[in-house]
Scaffold this motif. Structure first.
Motif, PDB file in Angstrom:
ATOM      1  N   ALA A  22       0.825  -1.199   0.000  1.00  0.00           N
ATOM      2  CA  ALA A  22       0.000   0.000   0.000  1.00  0.00           C
ATOM      3  C   ALA A  22       0.864   1.256   0.000  1.00  0.00           C
ATOM      4  N   GLY A  23       0.268   2.339  -0.501  1.00  0.00           N
ATOM      5  CA  GLY A  23       0.933   3.630  -0.481  1.00  0.00           C
ATOM      6  C   GLY A  23       1.676   3.936  -1.761  1.00  0.00           C
ATOM      7  N   ASP A  24       1.771   5.226  -2.083  1.00  0.00           N
ATOM      8  CA  ASP A  24       2.368   5.625  -3.354  1.00  0.00           C
ATOM      9  C   ASP A  24       3.837   5.242  -3.470  1.00  0.00           C
ATOM     10  N   GLY A 191     -12.875   4.850  -2.396  1.00  0.00           N
ATOM     11  CA  GLY A 191     -11.758   5.761  -2.576  1.00  0.00           C
ATOM     12  C   GLY A 191     -10.420   5.097  -2.724  1.00  0.00           C
ATOM     13  N   MET A 192     -10.374   3.818  -3.077  1.00  0.00           N
ATOM     14  CA  MET A 192      -9.117   3.111  -3.288  1.00  0.00           C
ATOM     15  C   MET A 192      -9.102   2.485  -4.673  1.00  0.00           C
ATOM     16  N   VAL A 220      -3.660   1.961  -3.514  1.00  0.00           N
ATOM     17  CA  VAL A 220      -3.347   3.362  -3.272  1.00  0.00           C
ATOM     18  C   VAL A 220      -4.665   4.133  -3.198  1.00  0.00           C
ATOM     19  N   ASP A 221      -4.613   5.335  -2.642  1.00  0.00           N
ATOM     20  CA  ASP A 221      -5.789   6.202  -2.660  1.00  0.00           C
ATOM     21  C   ASP A 221      -6.134   6.550  -4.100  1.00  0.00           C
ATOM     22  N   ALA A 222      -7.435   6.658  -4.379  1.00  0.00           N
ATOM     23  CA  ALA A 222      -7.861   6.966  -5.739  1.00  0.00           C
ATOM     24  C   ALA A 222      -7.427   8.365  -6.165  1.00  0.00           C
ATOM     25  N   GLU A 224      -4.653  11.368  -5.980  1.00  0.00           N
ATOM     26  CA  GLU A 224      -3.243  11.645  -5.665  1.00  0.00           C
ATOM     27  C   GLU A 224      -3.133  12.931  -4.849  1.00  0.00           C
ATOM     28  N   ARG A 225      -2.316  12.896  -3.800  1.00  0.00           N
ATOM     29  CA  ARG A 225      -2.122  14.082  -2.975  1.00  0.00           C
ATOM     30  C   ARG A 225      -1.270  15.108  -3.713  1.00  0.00           C
ATOM     31  N   ARG A 238      -2.993   4.836 -12.103  1.00  0.00           N
ATOM     32  CA  ARG A 238      -4.119   5.365 -11.331  1.00  0.00           C
ATOM     33  C   ARG A 238      -5.166   5.961 -12.277  1.00  0.00           C
TER      34      ARG A 238
END
Length: 267
Positions: A22-24, A191-192, A220-222, A224-225, A238
């Motif tokens: 998990a995680g970018d 949201g994933m 990952v989160d849908a 991007e931060r 993504r």
């Protein structure tokens, strides 16, 4: 969710014995090493994921609109002409015939329960779609058409300049775009976003050794931060994922209707 292996797996049963990456940062590292982390659809005859390098990203930029307004101008009339038929709308935009999509859906409903392996069962829909798309791409390449659909435009632009894109890479992109549109239009998503992979060799990720032949789920989160930009390959994956709110699937989904309830009825 017909074409999203990770979502199929999560929704169908608990992820037992499936390592989650998990995680970018971690997923971005995996995305930059596709030879060690193969697409799990290859277990059931799917295409291996190509390297999402500048060639493929540049080709996608040529054939897909940047904004919703551009999408509406390009495809709005075609989608309206499909009169709520999701397979017909996908055919008008992406170029995979509606009859093929309906056949793939029927085959998956009939054969998806045969395997007792949850990971293989989840990967079947996309692998079946990829097999159909490979045949379509090769047929179209032998008899070029005016570049009206995304498939035709990919074939038209793939050999221009110095950056040649293979037919298998075109087929993979068309499969991913078709999957994104189909799933985003049929189902309101969480949201994933996720992808299933299998290690082809022992790898060390974050100080943890993952043996070869291990099935993994990348999450990952849908969204991007903004303060933590991802690597280009992960950004592209993504964007191709059905759950991405600003991705390829959502672009066409908005042309089909304004909300999940409308889209479900259209599907």
């Amino acid at each position: 969710m017909l074409f999203d292996p990770a979502a199929n797996l999560i929704r169908s049963e608990p992820v037992i014995g499936l390592p989650v990456i998990a995680g970018d940062a971690a997923v971005g590292q995996v995305c930059s090493d596709p030879s060690a982390f193969a697409d799990v659809t290859s277990l059931v005859g799917g295409l291996p994921v190509p390297v999402l390098d500048s060639r493929l990203r540049g080709l996608l930029r040529l054939v897909w609109p940047d904004t919703r307004t551009q999408a509406r101008l390009l495809w709005g009339a075609r989608v309206r002409s499909a009169r709520g038929d999701l397979a017909g709308a996908v055919a008008e935009v992406v170029g995979v015939p509606g009859s093929v999509l309906r056949r793939v859906a029927a085959r998956c409903r009939e054969g998806g329960r045969d395997s007792v392996d949850a990971v293989v069962r989840a990967a079947v829909p996309l692998a079946v779609l990829q097999a159909e798309v490979v045949q379509i791409v090769r047929e179209r390449a032998g008899a070029p058409r005016p570049p009206e659909t995304v498939l035709d435009e990919l074939l038209f632009w793939r050999g221009t300049g110095r950056d040649h894109v293979s037919l298998d890479e075109v087929a993979w992109l068309v499969s991913a775009l078709t999957a994104a549109v189909w799933d985003a239009s049929r189902t309101a998503r969480a949201g994933m976003v996720g992808w299933l992979r299998v290690t082809t060799e022992a790898v060390v990720l974050g100080g943890v050794r993952i043996p070869g032949g291990t099935r993994c789920l990348l999450l990952v989160d849908a969204v991007e931060r903004a303060d933590r930009p991802a690597r280009p390959a992960l950004q592209t994956l993504r964007w191709l994922a059905p759950a991405a709110p600003e991705g390829a699937g959502a672009t066409v989904a908005r042309l089909l209707g304004d909300g999940p309830a409308t889209l479900q009825r259209a599907a």
